[in-house]
Scaffold this motif. Structure first.
Motif, mmCIF file in Angstrom:
data_model
loop_
_atom_site.group_PDB
_atom_site.id
_atom_site.type_symbol
_atom_site.label_atom_id
_atom_site.label_comp_id
_atom_site.label_asym_id
_atom_site.label_seq_id
_atom_site.Cartn_x
_atom_site.Cartn_y
_atom_site.Cartn_z
ATOM 1 N N LEU A 1 -8.315 6.718 -0.879
ATOM 2 C CA LEU A 1 -7.001 6.254 -0.462
ATOM 3 C C LEU A 1 -6.693 6.880 0.984
ATOM 4 O O LEU A 1 -6.881 8.025 1.369
ATOM 5 N N PRO A 2 -6.100 5.889 1.714
ATOM 6 C CA PRO A 2 -5.835 6.447 3.048
ATOM 7 C C PRO A 2 -4.365 7.044 2.997
ATOM 8 O O PRO A 2 -3.705 7.167 1.797
ATOM 9 N N SER A 3 -4.374 8.346 3.963
ATOM 10 C CA SER A 3 -3.140 8.797 3.799
ATOM 11 C C SER A 3 -1.604 8.230 4.173
ATOM 12 O O SER A 3 -1.697 7.093 4.639
ATOM 13 N N ARG A 4 -0.515 8.566 3.773
ATOM 14 C CA ARG A 4 0.555 7.735 3.623
ATOM 15 C C ARG A 4 0.907 7.477 5.307
ATOM 16 O O ARG A 4 1.325 6.557 5.693
ATOM 17 N N ARG A 5 0.763 8.524 6.037
ATOM 18 C CA ARG A 5 0.848 8.689 7.374
ATOM 19 C C ARG A 5 0.273 7.713 8.247
ATOM 20 O O ARG A 5 0.766 6.811 9.002
ATOM 21 N N VAL B 1 -0.994 4.806 6.700
ATOM 22 C CA VAL B 1 -0.452 3.435 6.514
ATOM 23 C C VAL B 1 0.822 3.236 7.082
ATOM 24 O O VAL B 1 1.222 2.121 7.704
ATOM 25 N N GLU B 2 1.738 4.199 7.070
ATOM 26 C CA GLU B 2 2.863 4.041 7.869
ATOM 27 C C GLU B 2 2.852 3.566 9.124
ATOM 28 O O GLU B 2 3.535 2.865 9.837
ATOM 29 N N SER C 1 3.383 -0.317 13.620
ATOM 30 C CA SER C 1 2.789 -1.130 14.637
ATOM 31 C C SER C 1 3.054 -2.471 14.356
ATOM 32 O O SER C 1 3.237 -3.285 15.230
ATOM 33 N N LEU C 2 2.655 -2.872 13.161
ATOM 34 C CA LEU C 2 2.805 -4.574 12.888
ATOM 35 C C LEU C 2 4.483 -4.795 12.984
ATOM 36 O O LEU C 2 4.329 -5.752 13.390
ATOM 37 N N ARG D 1 0.984 -1.207 0.038
ATOM 38 C CA ARG D 1 0.289 -0.207 -0.112
ATOM 39 C C ARG D 1 0.896 1.191 0.000
ATOM 40 O O ARG D 1 0.537 2.229 -0.614
ATOM 41 N N LEU D 2 1.919 1.319 0.719
ATOM 42 C CA LEU D 2 2.902 2.314 0.798
ATOM 43 C C LEU D 2 3.502 2.721 -0.757
ATOM 44 O O LEU D 2 3.584 3.760 -0.995
#
Length: 77
Positions: free
Chosen positions: A54-58, A60-61, A66-67, A8-9
């Motif tokens: 689209l989600p923000s890059r922030r 997804v990062e 966290s993962l 996704r990133l």
């Protein structure tokens, strides 16, 4: 899950490439995987992400970090 978020990133950073791969004739999963250099599993995640805003890059990062932290705890590293 980590692969999903890494893909996704890559997609967020290369959205025009993703759009071109999705618009191409044939297998869009393979086209996205090849264009971004991600797995087919990651390409499926990109396609799922494309079905909404689209989600923000922030965001997804943050999820990826966290993962990755959870993975390190589980692996004991």
């Amino acid at each position: 899950m980590i692969e999903f978020h890494r893909a996704r990133l890559m997609a967020i950073d290369n959205w025009s490439t993703v759009q071109g791969a999705m618009a191409a004739q044939g297998d869009s999963v393979s086209a996205i995987a090849h264009a971004l250099g991600v797995s087919h599993l990651g390409a499926h995640s990109v396609i799922a992400m494309a079905n909404g805003p689209l989600p923000s890059r922030r965001h997804v990062e943050s999820q990826l970090n966290s993962l990755d932290q959870l993975r390190r705890i589980v692996d004991g590293t």
